[in-house]
Write an enzyme that holds these catalytic residues in place. Structure first.
Site, PDB file in Angstrom:
ATOM      1  CE  LYS A  98      -3.618  -2.377   2.656  1.00 20.22           C
ATOM      2  NZ  LYS A  98      -4.012  -2.724   4.021  1.00 20.22           N
ATOM      3  N   GLY A 125     -12.617  -5.277   5.305  1.00 22.57           N
ATOM      4  CA  GLY A 125     -13.975  -5.753   5.574  1.00 22.57           C
ATOM      5  C   GLY A 125     -14.850  -5.600   4.340  1.00 22.57           C
TER       6      GLY A 125
HETATM    7  N1  HSE Z   1      -5.195  -7.668   5.689  1.00 22.97           N
HETATM    8  C1  HSE Z   1      -5.462  -6.300   5.436  1.00 22.97           C
HETATM    9  C2  HSE Z   1      -5.530  -5.568   6.764  1.00 22.97           C
HETATM   10  C3  HSE Z   1      -6.758  -6.167   4.666  1.00 22.97           C
HETATM   11  O1  HSE Z   1      -5.500  -6.234   7.807  1.00 22.97           O
HETATM   12  O2  HSE Z   1      -5.565  -4.351   6.771  1.00 22.97           O
HETATM   13  C4  HSE Z   1      -6.898  -4.877   3.946  1.00 22.97           C
HETATM   14  O3  HSE Z   1      -5.881  -4.650   3.057  1.00 22.97           O
END
Ligand code: HSE
Length: 426
Positions: A205, A302
């Protein structure tokens, strides 16, 4: 009214949430967005998932060719995850000129150059708001909210699973392994827990967000990454007594030396806005040259929060005739001449075990002094039985290389053992 046909690839947590939102809000979007968003096709091999969502038989496609060749489908939503099948299907869609909306951060982080090239060739849209920080509209903010600014820095909690784990460890003193199991049961952890706890998810990210913020490709390989598996309840407690909270931070900075991108656990002061971001919540704190500080907060994972980001991208694509691409030259690697900082500066927390005898502190102080490291605060706790003591030191900002050097000097000496070293975002 303009009718736009949607196909959804994969009806897992995110694809299912998207399906539910589109179905539930169809009339609302007709009224508020003047567009009729119709789910024309879904590709999902699991009959139980299709049944749970009440997907009509005529909506079910049996293969990707059927979806991309369907003339009623305008926008294809990829919610498969991973980079193999997802990449093949997304390219198949873009190559025939269908707009793609994806929630797949690993795919976009690693292959955005290839996907964007295919999209531009066919004048198709490629949207990925859901890939970063779920329901928090950080990509739209960078593209359309603060684009008037030079972004100087960003600091965020952009992985819900690790934030949940660290919050629980901090609140209840529980051990890492026990809380990880709870986080997995809640459904927002990645299939492979290492992707969350070793910081890969946050690093994917950050690579995407830093590229957008700093207008140049920031490859994933340039992101310094460290996970939370080594964090002990003892360090969390020590940090708390000094007025800090432990978080997995994603930090991006534009400095004179170059771009700094890093994901690692760090203490933040308890009065910093990020300190109160608890549980699975995410937040990102941006500083721009005109706007100053902006903080976005919300659910980063979610079915409905991530579905919200996907449907917002669908609405954008359905209501704009011009496609929006990355505001930087989207290449596989960093542009020539762009520098990345590896020896970044930070404050540090260090926990040492020492032999409790005269002169030990001055020897430790000498190692710090030689490395030009200044001490901000310190606690010592002794233990009468074994003449050992625990010392906790928080330093002023210094270079990563200096602290590493000090750690190896201390460990090589007979005076102290460094039990843990953690960064502090002052
Ligand atoms: N596994 C990720 C989190 C999901 O826990 O934020 C969203 O990218």
């Amino acid at each position: 009214m303009k009718k736009v046909g949607i196909a959804i690839l994969g009806l897992g947590v995110v694809g299912g949430g998207t399906y539910r939102i589109l179905t539930k809000n169809r009339e609302f979007y007709q009224r508020t967005q003047e567009v009729d968003l119709v789910v024309e096709s879904v590709l999902e091999p699991d009959a139980a998932k299709l049944k749970a969502l009440g997907v009509a038989p005529e909506e079910i496609a049996s293969n990707i060719a059927e979806v991309v060749c369907n003339p009623d489908v305008n926008i294809i939503v990829e919610c498969i995850g991973g980079t193999e099948v997802a990449r093949e299907y997304v390219l198949a869609a873009l190559n025939v000129g269908k707009t793609v909306v994806t929630s797949n951060k690993e795919l976009y982080c690693k292959y955005s150059h290839e996907l964007e090239r295919a999209a531009k060739r066919q004048n198709a849209g490629l949207y990925y708001e859901a890939s970063c920080v779920g329901g928090v509209p950080i990509i739209r903010t960078l593209l359309d909210g603060v684009q008037s600014n030079r972004i100087e820095s960003m600091m965020g909690i952009i992985n819900g699973t690790t934030n949940y784990i660290l919050t629980k460890m901090s609140e209840s003193g529980a051990a890492y392994e026990d809380v990880l199991k709870e986080a997995q049961a809640l459904g927002y952890a990645e299939a492979d827990p290492d992707v969350d706890v070793e910081g890969y998810d946050a690093a994917y990210k950050l690579s995407i967000l830093a590229s957008l913020a700093f207008h140049t490709k920031v490859p994933f390989t340039k992101v310094f990454r460290e996970g939370i598996t080594g964090i002990s309840p003892e360090d969390i407690e020590n940090g708390k007594s000094l007025g800090y909270r432990m978080k997995l931070l994603a930090i991006g900075k534009q400095t004179h030396e170059g771009i700094e991108v890093r994901v690692h656990p760090a203490f933040v002061r308890k009065d910093h806005p990020l300190a109160s971001v608890g549980g699975s919540f995410n937040a990102i704190f941006l500083s721009g040259d005109s706007v100053g500080d902006v903080m976005l907060y919300g659910k980063g994972a979610g079915e409905f929060p991530t579905g919200s980001a996907i449907v917002s991208d669908i609405i954008y694509a359905a209501t704009h005739s011009e496609n929006k691409y990355s505001p930087f030259k989207n290449t596989a690697t960093a542009d020539k001449g762009v520098r990345f900082v590896s020896d970044f500066r930070s404050a540090y927390y260090m926990r040492l075990t020492v032999t409790d005898r005269t002169g030990v502190l001055s020897k430790i102080a000498a190692v710090f002094g030689k490395n030009n490291i200044s001490i901000l605060e310190m606690i010592q706790r002794g233990c009468e039985e074994d003449e050992k003591a625990t010392i906790v030191i928080v330093t002023h900002e210094t270079h990563e290389a200096a602290i590493r050097n000090a750690v190896s000097k201390l460990n090589a000496s007979d005076i102290a053992k460094v039990e843990s070293i953690l960064r502090v975002a002052l």
